[in-house]
Design a protein around this motif. Structure first.
Motif, PDB file in Angstrom:
ATOM      1  N   GLU A   2      -7.651 -16.265  18.744  1.00  0.00           N
ATOM      2  CA  GLU A   2      -6.947 -15.835  18.045  1.00  0.00           C
ATOM      3  C   GLU A   2      -5.600 -16.689  18.695  1.00  0.00           C
ATOM      4  O   GLU A   2      -4.989 -16.742  19.930  1.00  0.00           O
ATOM      5  N   MET A   4      -1.418 -17.071  18.551  1.00  0.00           N
ATOM      6  CA  MET A   4      -0.345 -16.009  19.012  1.00  0.00           C
ATOM      7  C   MET A   4       0.847 -16.260  17.974  1.00  0.00           C
ATOM      8  O   MET A   4       1.056 -17.722  18.000  1.00  0.00           O
ATOM      9  N   HIS A  82       1.873 -11.261  25.152  1.00  0.00           N
ATOM     10  CA  HIS A  82       1.269 -11.210  24.430  1.00  0.00           C
ATOM     11  C   HIS A  82      -0.175 -11.886  24.993  1.00  0.00           C
ATOM     12  O   HIS A  82      -1.173 -10.724  25.035  1.00  0.00           O
ATOM     13  N   ARG A  86      -3.531  -9.352  25.332  1.00  0.00           N
ATOM     14  CA  ARG A  86      -4.738  -9.577  24.327  1.00  0.00           C
ATOM     15  C   ARG A  86      -5.820  -9.066  26.327  1.00  0.00           C
ATOM     16  O   ARG A  86      -7.156  -8.615  25.786  1.00  0.00           O
ATOM     17  N   THR A  89      -6.332  -5.525  26.031  1.00  0.00           N
ATOM     18  CA  THR A  89      -7.735  -5.228  25.328  1.00  0.00           C
ATOM     19  C   THR A  89      -9.374  -5.540  25.272  1.00  0.00           C
ATOM     20  O   THR A  89      -9.657  -4.425  24.649  1.00  0.00           O
ATOM     21  N   GLN A  90      -8.960  -6.835  25.726  1.00  0.00           N
ATOM     22  CA  GLN A  90      -9.926  -7.308  26.483  1.00  0.00           C
ATOM     23  C   GLN A  90     -10.867  -6.143  27.311  1.00  0.00           C
ATOM     24  O   GLN A  90     -12.303  -6.455  27.483  1.00  0.00           O
TER      25      GLN A  90
END
Length: 119
Positions: A2, A4, A82, A86, A89-90
């Motif tokens: 993804e 940024m 950022h 991420r 979340t992972q």
């Protein structure tokens, strides 16, 4: 992976404002030195409009900083934040996946033991 999203004009404007204030200059003073209107400098500092390459060069010269500084220091923190978000979340997704699969496996083993016990 993804990408940024980063609001470069806003980051640039914040850095112009930060370094202008560190230099002890008002918007009026810096805009006169840059030969632009105070309103033009204001909209650059708010990130509403982005500066041209030649204006970026003049700003860095007047503030006695390298042009990269107008894009820099805070960029590292933004990028770190950022990546941290991420990664968090992972990790959370992986923990949830492990929890679900462990629960399923334990339920299977329990059912098998109960089935063998009832025979």
């Amino acid at each position: 992976m993804e990408e940024m999203e980063l609001d470069i004009p806003h980051l640039f404007g914040q850095n112009v404002q930060k370094y202008r204030k560190q230099a002890g200059l008002t918007q009026s003073e810096l805009s006169k030195r840059l030969e632009i209107t105070q309103k033009h400098l204001s909209i650059i500092e708010t990130g509403t409009q982005f500066a041209s390459a030649s204006l970026i060069s003049r700003i860095s010269k007047e503030l006695n900083i390298p042009p990269a500084a107008l894009f820099g220091e805070d960029l590292n923190q933004v990028y770190f934040d950022h990546l941290y978000a991420r990664l968090s979340t992972q990790i959370e997704n992986k923990i949830n996946w492990l929890h679900t699969n462990l629960r399923i496996e334990l339920e299977k083993q329990l059912i098998e033991k109960l089935s063998n016990h009832n025979k």
